[in-house]
Design a protein around this motif. Sequence first.
Motif, short mmCIF file in Angstrom:
data_model
loop_
_atom_site.label_atom_id
_atom_site.label_comp_id
_atom_site.label_asym_id
_atom_site.label_seq_id
_atom_site.Cartn_x
_atom_site.Cartn_y
_atom_site.Cartn_z
N ARG A 12 -9.72 -9.51 8.16
CA ARG A 12 -8.52 -9.42 7.55
C ARG A 12 -8.60 -7.82 6.67
NH1 ARG A 12 -6.04 -14.50 7.25
NH2 ARG A 12 -4.81 -13.59 4.68
N GLY A 13 -7.50 -7.47 6.19
CA GLY A 13 -7.45 -6.81 5.67
C GLY A 13 -7.67 -6.58 4.23
N TYR B 213 -4.83 7.50 4.85
CA TYR B 213 -6.15 6.46 4.35
C TYR B 213 -7.29 7.29 5.05
CZ TYR B 213 -6.03 5.11 9.42
OH TYR B 213 -5.54 4.88 10.89
N VAL C 28 -4.81 2.65 -0.34
CA VAL C 28 -4.36 1.11 0.47
C VAL C 28 -2.50 1.42 0.23
CG1 VAL C 28 -5.81 0.39 -0.02
CG2 VAL C 28 -4.20 0.62 -1.90
N TYR D 192 -1.42 0.18 3.86
CA TYR D 192 -2.07 0.09 4.92
C TYR D 192 -3.16 -0.60 4.01
CZ TYR D 192 -1.92 4.34 2.68
OH TYR D 192 -1.87 5.72 2.06
N ASP D 193 -3.57 -2.12 5.49
CA ASP D 193 -4.47 -3.15 4.60
C ASP D 193 -6.01 -2.59 5.43
OD1 ASP D 193 -4.30 -3.99 6.50
OD2 ASP D 193 -3.59 -6.39 6.28
N ARG D 194 -5.76 -1.97 6.01
CA ARG D 194 -6.96 -1.38 6.37
C ARG D 194 -7.15 0.14 6.99
NH1 ARG D 194 -6.32 -6.13 10.72
NH2 ARG D 194 -5.27 -6.98 8.86
N HIS E 277 -6.82 2.10 9.60
CA HIS E 277 -6.83 1.91 11.34
C HIS E 277 -5.34 2.50 11.43
CE1 HIS E 277 -6.96 -0.01 15.71
NE2 HIS E 277 -8.55 0.05 15.24
N THR F 180 -2.28 -0.17 11.38
CA THR F 180 -0.90 -0.34 10.45
C THR F 180 0.06 0.69 10.65
OG1 THR F 180 -2.35 1.52 9.59
CG2 THR F 180 -2.90 -0.34 8.72
#
Length: 290
Positions: free
Chosen positions: A71-72, A200, A219, A256-258, A260, A263
């Motif tokens: 999960r992000g 990020y 984020v 962007y919650d991760r 990666h 996203t």
Amino acid sequence: MTAAQTVSDELRAWIVAQAEAGCQADDVLAAMRAAGWDEEVAIAAMESTLRTRLAEVAAARAGTSAADPPRGVPVPEPALDGAPSRLRALDRDVDVLLTMRQPRLVVFGGLLSDDECDALVALAAPRMARSETVDRSSGGSEVNAARTSDGMFFQRAETPLIDRIERRIAALLRWPVERGEGLQILRYRPGAEYLPHHDYFDPAQPGTPTILQRGGQRVATLVVYLATPAGGGATVFPDVGLEVAPLKGHAVFFSYDRPHPATRTLHGGAPVRAGEKWVATKWLREREFV
Ligand code: PD2
Ligand code: ZN
């Protein structure tokens, strides 16, 4: 015994214990055969038990449970429940022109007045230098060939105008002012561009742990357009074929919650064809940015 034999939890636990104690598969199989297990059933039981165990171990290493995908982290998010076409942000009504789920992206109209855009450009103009970006290998900064604009950073709340704009952005995105970097101003002259990148910090780069000490990961990004070029200069999102026109006072937000590419937040600044494009970028961090 026959192929109708069922593999109990106890048997699975025993197979895992044998494997983790370093027993050879042939020896485990021989022990099961000696206990009366059909060879094919025993092999299938060993295979499925050990495959499941490997997935559990891999998920535990990644900090997740086998049942849950990773999960992000929490990210800024404007209050768009009920699909409002305008949002009140501190002291101003802001238009919601476009929303997208994947990537999470919103285009706002009228975030800044023309006078506010002009004032920011006037404040920044004497301080412009060829843009530096964070050097992701060392954690320092470097002139970046991928970005042919000029740029500068303001301190947070450096002037009353900047303070008001930052508090407006915080209200719009429901993210504390303290979790934002100082505003970055960029000027693109004709031909200048910003090649596609993610904002990020890449966890694989050696400089990233140093960068993350100051507020954690980025984020979300808000790019605010301060001057409309006569041609070109869209902010492009190649993963989804989206181009956001650089209109004075408008802004594009994406989160962007991760860190990666999943996203889908790869983005760039298309070359300016005529006139000048100016933007103010606000990056939002996981934690307080000091
Ligand atoms: O000026 C832009 O359109 C742009 C494009 C990509 C700005 C940024 N990235 C940024 O400031 O990160
Ligand atoms: Zn960017």
